[in-house]
Design a protein around this motif. Structure first.
Motif, PDB file in Angstrom:
ATOM      1  N   PHE A 292       0.580  -1.066   0.089  1.00  0.00           N
ATOM      2  CA  PHE A 292       0.179   0.060   0.012  1.00  0.00           C
ATOM      3  C   PHE A 292       0.769   1.124   0.304  1.00  0.00           C
ATOM      4  O   PHE A 292       0.761   1.832  -0.779  1.00  0.00           O
ATOM      5  CB  PHE A 292      -0.592  -0.034   1.192  1.00  0.00           C
ATOM      6  N   TRP A 293       1.916   1.347   1.172  1.00  0.00           N
ATOM      7  CA  TRP A 293       2.899   2.351   1.004  1.00  0.00           C
ATOM      8  C   TRP A 293       3.943   2.664  -0.210  1.00  0.00           C
ATOM      9  O   TRP A 293       3.475   3.669  -0.749  1.00  0.00           O
ATOM     10  CB  TRP A 293       3.482   2.626   2.532  1.00  0.00           C
ATOM     11  N   GLU A 294       3.572   1.400  -0.601  1.00  0.00           N
ATOM     12  CA  GLU A 294       4.798   1.864  -1.939  1.00  0.00           C
ATOM     13  C   GLU A 294       4.261   2.528  -2.937  1.00  0.00           C
ATOM     14  O   GLU A 294       5.176   4.049  -3.375  1.00  0.00           O
ATOM     15  CB  GLU A 294       4.965   0.818  -2.778  1.00  0.00           C
ATOM     16  N   LYS A 295       2.844   2.223  -3.056  1.00  0.00           N
ATOM     17  CA  LYS A 295       2.416   3.320  -4.252  1.00  0.00           C
ATOM     18  C   LYS A 295       1.501   4.014  -3.697  1.00  0.00           C
ATOM     19  O   LYS A 295       0.726   5.358  -4.126  1.00  0.00           O
ATOM     20  CB  LYS A 295       1.175   2.249  -4.605  1.00  0.00           C
ATOM     21  N   TYR A 296       0.985   4.306  -2.560  1.00  0.00           N
ATOM     22  CA  TYR A 296       1.081   5.818  -1.753  1.00  0.00           C
ATOM     23  C   TYR A 296       1.727   6.916  -1.797  1.00  0.00           C
ATOM     24  O   TYR A 296       1.351   7.999  -1.858  1.00  0.00           O
ATOM     25  CB  TYR A 296      -0.342   5.216  -0.819  1.00  0.00           C
ATOM     26  N   LEU A 297       2.399   6.488  -1.586  1.00  0.00           N
ATOM     27  CA  LEU A 297       3.870   7.713  -1.089  1.00  0.00           C
ATOM     28  C   LEU A 297       3.839   8.958  -2.493  1.00  0.00           C
ATOM     29  O   LEU A 297       3.977   8.066  -3.540  1.00  0.00           O
ATOM     30  CB  LEU A 297       4.890   7.083  -0.449  1.00  0.00           C
ATOM     31  N   THR A 298       4.207   9.492  -1.967  1.00  0.00           N
ATOM     32  CA  THR A 298       4.588  10.638  -3.442  1.00  0.00           C
ATOM     33  C   THR A 298       6.304  10.897  -3.114  1.00  0.00           C
ATOM     34  O   THR A 298       6.460  11.116  -2.178  1.00  0.00           O
ATOM     35  CB  THR A 298       3.649  11.941  -3.301  1.00  0.00           C
ATOM     36  N   LEU A 299       6.646  10.205  -4.461  1.00  0.00           N
ATOM     37  CA  LEU A 299       7.965  11.621  -4.191  1.00  0.00           C
ATOM     38  C   LEU A 299       8.781  12.728  -4.781  1.00  0.00           C
ATOM     39  O   LEU A 299       7.986  12.683  -6.100  1.00  0.00           O
ATOM     40  CB  LEU A 299       9.117   9.819  -5.415  1.00  0.00           C
ATOM     41  N   GLU A 300       9.036  13.314  -3.951  1.00  0.00           N
ATOM     42  CA  GLU A 300       8.815  14.395  -4.376  1.00  0.00           C
ATOM     43  C   GLU A 300      10.561  14.494  -4.096  1.00  0.00           C
ATOM     44  O   GLU A 300      11.365  15.056  -2.786  1.00  0.00           O
ATOM     45  CB  GLU A 300       8.422  15.727  -3.222  1.00  0.00           C
ATOM     46  N   GLY A 301      11.303  14.812  -5.427  1.00  0.00           N
ATOM     47  CA  GLY A 301      13.035  15.376  -4.768  1.00  0.00           C
ATOM     48  C   GLY A 301      13.487  13.452  -4.986  1.00  0.00           C
ATOM     49  O   GLY A 301      13.850  12.590  -5.338  1.00  0.00           O
ATOM     50  N   ASP A 302      14.474  13.971  -3.596  1.00  0.00           N
ATOM     51  CA  ASP A 302      14.850  13.313  -2.848  1.00  0.00           C
ATOM     52  C   ASP A 302      14.305  12.591  -1.387  1.00  0.00           C
ATOM     53  O   ASP A 302      14.707  11.959  -0.920  1.00  0.00           O
ATOM     54  CB  ASP A 302      16.166  12.967  -2.219  1.00  0.00           C
ATOM     55  N   ARG A 303      13.133  12.815  -1.665  1.00  0.00           N
ATOM     56  CA  ARG A 303      12.193  12.099  -0.117  1.00  0.00           C
ATOM     57  C   ARG A 303      10.477  12.202  -0.403  1.00  0.00           C
ATOM     58  O   ARG A 303       9.971  12.823  -0.839  1.00  0.00           O
ATOM     59  CB  ARG A 303      11.824  13.443   0.241  1.00  0.00           C
ATOM     60  N   TYR A 304      10.134  10.621   0.154  1.00  0.00           N
ATOM     61  CA  TYR A 304       8.788  10.465  -0.091  1.00  0.00           C
ATOM     62  C   TYR A 304       8.329  11.103   0.974  1.00  0.00           C
ATOM     63  O   TYR A 304       8.069  11.472   2.160  1.00  0.00           O
ATOM     64  CB  TYR A 304       9.038   8.911   0.243  1.00  0.00           C
ATOM     65  N   VAL A 305       6.661  11.671   0.034  1.00  0.00           N
ATOM     66  CA  VAL A 305       5.671  12.286   1.483  1.00  0.00           C
ATOM     67  C   VAL A 305       4.400  12.394   1.280  1.00  0.00           C
ATOM     68  O   VAL A 305       4.470  11.671   0.454  1.00  0.00           O
ATOM     69  CB  VAL A 305       5.469  13.901   0.129  1.00  0.00           C
ATOM     70  N   ILE A 306       3.635  12.129   2.935  1.00  0.00           N
ATOM     71  CA  ILE A 306       2.907  11.572   2.924  1.00  0.00           C
ATOM     72  C   ILE A 306       1.713  12.733   3.122  1.00  0.00           C
ATOM     73  O   ILE A 306       1.349  13.252   3.830  1.00  0.00           O
ATOM     74  CB  ILE A 306       2.795  10.895   4.475  1.00  0.00           C
ATOM     75  N   TYR A 307       0.547  12.241   1.638  1.00  0.00           N
ATOM     76  CA  TYR A 307      -0.445  13.014   1.909  1.00  0.00           C
ATOM     77  C   TYR A 307      -1.873  12.729   2.501  1.00  0.00           C
ATOM     78  O   TYR A 307      -1.997  11.554   1.892  1.00  0.00           O
ATOM     79  CB  TYR A 307      -0.601  14.232   0.239  1.00  0.00           C
ATOM     80  N   ASN A 308      -2.916  13.804   2.229  1.00  0.00           N
ATOM     81  CA  ASN A 308      -4.515  13.298   2.851  1.00  0.00           C
ATOM     82  C   ASN A 308      -3.911  12.516   3.796  1.00  0.00           C
ATOM     83  O   ASN A 308      -4.620  11.507   3.899  1.00  0.00           O
ATOM     84  CB  ASN A 308      -4.499  12.489   1.454  1.00  0.00           C
ATOM     85  N   ASP A 309      -3.157  12.568   5.251  1.00  0.00           N
ATOM     86  CA  ASP A 309      -3.612  11.852   6.120  1.00  0.00           C
ATOM     87  C   ASP A 309      -3.297  12.326   7.255  1.00  0.00           C
ATOM     88  O   ASP A 309      -4.454  13.449   7.126  1.00  0.00           O
ATOM     89  CB  ASP A 309      -2.101  11.168   5.891  1.00  0.00           C
ATOM     90  N   ALA A 310      -4.327  11.683   8.433  1.00  0.00           N
ATOM     91  CA  ALA A 310      -4.388  12.385  10.020  1.00  0.00           C
ATOM     92  C   ALA A 310      -3.430  12.101  10.944  1.00  0.00           C
ATOM     93  O   ALA A 310      -3.895  10.839  11.185  1.00  0.00           O
ATOM     94  CB  ALA A 310      -6.567  12.671   9.794  1.00  0.00           C
ATOM     95  N   ILE A 311      -3.332  12.804  11.651  1.00  0.00           N
ATOM     96  CA  ILE A 311      -2.403  12.159  13.129  1.00  0.00           C
ATOM     97  C   ILE A 311      -3.262  12.419  14.221  1.00  0.00           C
ATOM     98  O   ILE A 311      -3.227  11.114  14.895  1.00  0.00           O
ATOM     99  CB  ILE A 311      -1.263  13.238  12.486  1.00  0.00           C
ATOM    100  N   HIS A 312      -4.796  13.564  14.021  1.00  0.00           N
ATOM    101  CA  HIS A 312      -5.394  12.798  15.203  1.00  0.00           C
ATOM    102  C   HIS A 312      -6.787  12.192  14.476  1.00  0.00           C
ATOM    103  O   HIS A 312      -6.991  12.826  13.734  1.00  0.00           O
ATOM    104  CB  HIS A 312      -5.585  13.797  16.312  1.00  0.00           C
ATOM    105  N   GLU A 313      -8.171  11.921  15.094  1.00  0.00           N
ATOM    106  CA  GLU A 313      -8.519  10.769  14.312  1.00  0.00           C
ATOM    107  C   GLU A 313      -9.196  12.412  14.309  1.00  0.00           C
ATOM    108  O   GLU A 313      -9.762  13.577  14.610  1.00  0.00           O
ATOM    109  CB  GLU A 313     -10.144  10.347  15.584  1.00  0.00           C
ATOM    110  N   GLY A 314     -10.066  12.481  12.906  1.00  0.00           N
ATOM    111  CA  GLY A 314     -10.674  13.445  12.063  1.00  0.00           C
ATOM    112  C   GLY A 314      -9.959  14.775  11.961  1.00  0.00           C
ATOM    113  O   GLY A 314     -10.641  16.110  11.292  1.00  0.00           O
ATOM    114  N   THR A 315      -8.482  14.909  11.883  1.00  0.00           N
ATOM    115  CA  THR A 315      -7.446  15.934  11.218  1.00  0.00           C
ATOM    116  C   THR A 315      -7.560  15.592   9.935  1.00  0.00           C
ATOM    117  O   THR A 315      -6.479  15.171   9.086  1.00  0.00           O
ATOM    118  CB  THR A 315      -6.391  15.889  12.673  1.00  0.00           C
ATOM    119  N   VAL A 316      -8.405  15.459   9.093  1.00  0.00           N
ATOM    120  CA  VAL A 316      -7.964  15.130   8.084  1.00  0.00           C
ATOM    121  C   VAL A 316      -7.421  16.111   6.878  1.00  0.00           C
ATOM    122  O   VAL A 316      -7.926  17.412   7.089  1.00  0.00           O
ATOM    123  CB  VAL A 316      -9.510  14.938   7.497  1.00  0.00           C
ATOM    124  N   GLY A 317      -6.568  14.930   5.828  1.00  0.00           N
ATOM    125  CA  GLY A 317      -6.107  16.493   5.132  1.00  0.00           C
ATOM    126  C   GLY A 317      -4.419  16.395   5.851  1.00  0.00           C
ATOM    127  O   GLY A 317      -4.485  16.927   4.780  1.00  0.00           O
TER     128      GLY A 317
END
Length: 760
Positions: free
Chosen positions: A467-492
């Protein structure tokens, strides 16, 4: 190095005794564990007040990992609440699946009204005694749930000149135990029966067979001596005994007939044998690992926590719910389910290092049962066909407890409008649940290197990695996680710090598992690349210090909970061998958060503080306060959660005494040198069982057993002093060496013991 056949003569008496002890001197082991654990008797001096309850109770708790009993009521009306790990209503829909109350054993003795109340629990043999005194009259009982047979045994006796009349009854849950407040709190009708056989055996059963995904049925049967109506008369010197058996449709084809037959066949002369086997099981349980520390408050909570987990976690297909096996009111909060954004994981953290793998095993089976649903959501929500993505709510046997339904559409439309629901799944914006599920699989893998276990869990771990192989976004030399939430309900939010840690953990674990199993070699380079190119942890300034930021874009801080340090623990991505600057930021974050007592994550906060080498005296002061802030049964005072808090003390103490993190075994790494302590068979990464003693500020002995023959990197506990090592297997001396370095790098053999002592 030259061999020294007279090594043992030079080791000294203290080291020799520990060495012999570590090499399976069983009688020594039994005596030491019993002496330590018998110091801690659990006492209840008044009837519990928080029972029945939708969350954790304050009652005495009994269990064998399959059936649980919570004791309630005053002396004249004792009530034994009975529940089972495998008795749920099983329906994949929001608020339609939850663990249930099976029934109650009611013990009535009207003459005891106004009597004093004392219930005591001996942890070592898991036996509970009660004594009720009124004037010259004293009634007592001893009870336990057999660890080897699924039944409860109770023996009543009295002292005094008169007799006491009483009555025993089995009853189904009534108004106090159920909720009927529709539409938001629904009750689903069950099938049920209470009866008595012509032989005088009382029985009851409950079943949920209509409008469910998986039918369930559970039963219990009780017999008391020769009584056919439940009445009895207690007289001095004439004890009264009862036996109650339990089962379910998952354990027998006809659970009602099964429990009736078992109590009919259980002669009361057979009880001595049942009790003997029960005591032997618990004796073996306590010998698996134990510690001795000078703080009696913390030590008591340490063993009480391990008692609780042994009492509720042995059924592999049915782990305990949030509140353990002690369900006393329907429906329990959060439907008592397996919450996947930490609650289901946390109870087990301390079991791996405490060498209680049997109690930890139930964790992963419901996760494997979720693979198909995780594949579904990965495809439907993100378009990733071979990944695993899970929502927050899970139950046994693949049940999804928070699945979207017409009920959700009607009464919780705000969740849908707020994008907390995706497809049919209640995600609350979080993509991390599946990764969190890998945490415990990773812990057990690295501490056991068990190939059979690894084969079982590898498909899940690989699916999460996919899942993460295809969900992560490679920007330059780093992978970025978009549209996630740290706490319940902190969407995006972008780059939640927990997910950054969990993805690193998943990639390392899947790579090591694949190497161990000899599969998917072509994937390892990509997994390593992802791990090494994840975005850095976001930072911020607070009160003049650099601390971790909860996300790179979005939520910066939170006033409670401990998600800001969970990349340290349980994700395990920062430790004593990490970059000093990163360690300083971690220290600053712990100082700023100070979540030593928190409803949602103290079980992570303490071990995170240990992992970064936080001041040990400070940790112990807070841990002592935490251990005092409990009901007598070990549940945290006024905390809405349950068994997750039983990992806090064992896990913290084990990590302080012995740590195998980052492939380096350290003894007493975060422990005050002036506090004497010892431990036996703490399990660390590499499948090593470690035993050691600290006395008068010096490590007096150290023994490491290598289960799997993995390479061992050991930090020299005597710093730059020379160390003598003896290698033994099955009692035979294999080798003797003198070692000299700050760190020892050793190849080990399976099933071999390594004794280390400082050279003269």
């Amino acid at each position: 190095m030259r061999k020294n056949s007279n090594l043992l003569m030079a080791l000294g008496l203290s080291a020799l005794s520990v060495f012999l002890f570590s090499c399976n001197d069983l009688s020594d082991s039994e005596q030491q564990s019993e002496a330590i654990i018998r110091k801690h008797t659990i006492r209840f001096t008044e009837p519990p007040k928080r029972i029945p309850n939708r969350n954790s109770v304050d009652a005495p708790l009994l269990g064998n990992g399959f059936t649980g009993v919570a004791l309630a009521g005053p002396p004249e009306a004792q009530t034994f609440y009975v529940a089972r790990n495998d008795f749920w209503r099983l329906k994949s829909a929001l608020d339609e699946s939850y663990p249930l109350v099976l029934g109650k054993i009611e013990l009535s003795m009207p003459a005891l009204k106004g009597a004093s109340y004392l219930v005591e629990q001996q942890l070592y043999d898991a036996t509970t005694t009660a004594r009720f005194t009124k004037g010259n009259l004293s009634v007592s009982y001893k009870t336990y749930i057999s660890a080897e047979e699924d039944l409860l045994v109770l023996e009543l006796e009295m002292n005094g000149e008169d007799s006491v009349e009483g009555y025993v009854n089995l009853s189904l849950p009534g108004e106090k135990e159920t909720i009927n407040n529709p539409p938001l709190e629904r009750v689903f009708p069950d099938e049920r029966e209470v009866g008595v056989t012509k032989e005088g055996v009382f029985y009851l059963w409950r079943a949920f067979e209509d409008s469910v995904d998986i039918p369930t049925k559970a039963a219990m049967a009780l017999r008391m001596g020769q009584s056919s109506d439940g009445s009895f008369v207690l007289k001095p010197g004439k004890p009264v005994r009862l036996v109650c058996a339990f089962s379910s449709n998952f354990k027998s084809n006809d659970c009602v007939a099964d429990v009736i037959k078992r109590v009919e066949d259980c002669s009361f002369t057979h009880l001595n044998e049942i009790e003997k086997h029960h005591q032997e099981w618990w004796k073996d349980y306590w010998q698996k690992s134990f510690v001795s520390i000078p703080d009696s408050v913390i030590e008591k909570q340490y063993y009480l926590s391990l008692y609780g987990m042994a009492s509720c976690s042995r059924d592999k297909d049915f782990p305990p719910s949030i509140f353990g096996t002690w369900i006393t009111r329907e429906r329990p909060n959060w439907n008592g389910d397996y919450h996947l954004n930490y609650n289901h994981m946390a109870p087990y953290y301390g079991l791996y290092s405490s060498n209680r793998i049997e109690q930890a095993d139930p964790y992963y089976m419901p996760m494997l049962a979720q693979i198909a649903r995780g594949n579904y959501y990965s495809e439907e929500v993100t378009g990733i066909s071979d990944g695993i993505l899970l929502p927050v709510g899970a139950g046994p046997l693949g049940i999804e407890t928070t699945r979207r339904s017409p009920f959700m559409d009607t009464y919780f439309k705000g969740w849908i409008d707020g994008k907390l629901v995706e497809d049919e799944g209640f995600f609350m914006g979080q993509k991390s649940n599946s990764s969190y599920a890998v945490v415990n699989m990773s812990m057990q893998f690295y501490r056991t290197w068990d190939k059979e276990y690894t084969r079982k869990v590898y498909p899940f771990v690989k699916g999460v990695a996919a899942f993460w192989e295809k969900y992560l976004t490679l920007e330059g030399d780093r992978y970025v996680i978009y549209n996630d939430a740290i706490h319940e309900g902190t969407v995006g939010t972008m780059n939640p710090i927990l997910s950054l840690g969990l993805v690193r953990m998943v990639m390392q674990t899947v790579s090591d598992m694949s190497s161990f199993l000899g599969v998917d070699e072509d994937k390892r380079e990509q997994w390593a690349f992802i791990k090494d190119h994840m975005s850095d942890y976001p930072l911020q300034e607070r009160n003049g210090k650099t601390v971790f930021r909860y996300t790179e874009k979005g939520t910066d801080w939170w006033g409670d909970n401990t998600l800001g340090i969970q990349h340290i623990y349980p994700a395990g991505q920062i430790g004593l061998n990490s970059d000093p600057q990163l360690l300083q930021i971690a220290h600053n974050t712990v100082d700023e958060m100070r979540r030593w007592s928190d409803f949602n994550g103290t079980n992570s906060f303490f071990p995170a503080a240990v992992r970064i080498g936080y001041d040990p005296d400070s940790i112990l002061v807070h841990l002592n306060a935490y251990s005092r802030h409990t009901y007598p049964n070990g549940f945290q005072l006024d905390n809405p959660h349950g068994i997750e808090n039983w990992s806090t003390v064992p896990n913290t103490i084990n990590e302080m005494l012995c740590m195998g993190h980052q492939d380096i075994v350290r003894v007493f790494p975060v422990w005050p040198r002036e506090k004497d302590a010892s431990f036996h068979q703490i399990r660390v990464e590499g499948a090593f069982l470690v035993s050691a003693e600290l006395k008068n500020k010096e490590v007096t002995s150290l023994t490491i057993v290598s289960e799997q023959g993995r390479p061992l990197t050991l930090l020299n506990p005597w710093k730059q002093k020379k160390v003598r090592m003896e290698v033994r297997k099955s009692g035979q001396l294999l080798d003797e060496k003198e070692l000299e370095d700050d760190v020892f790098h050793l190849e080990t053999l399976p099933g071999t013991s390594y004794l280390f002592v400082v050279s003269d």
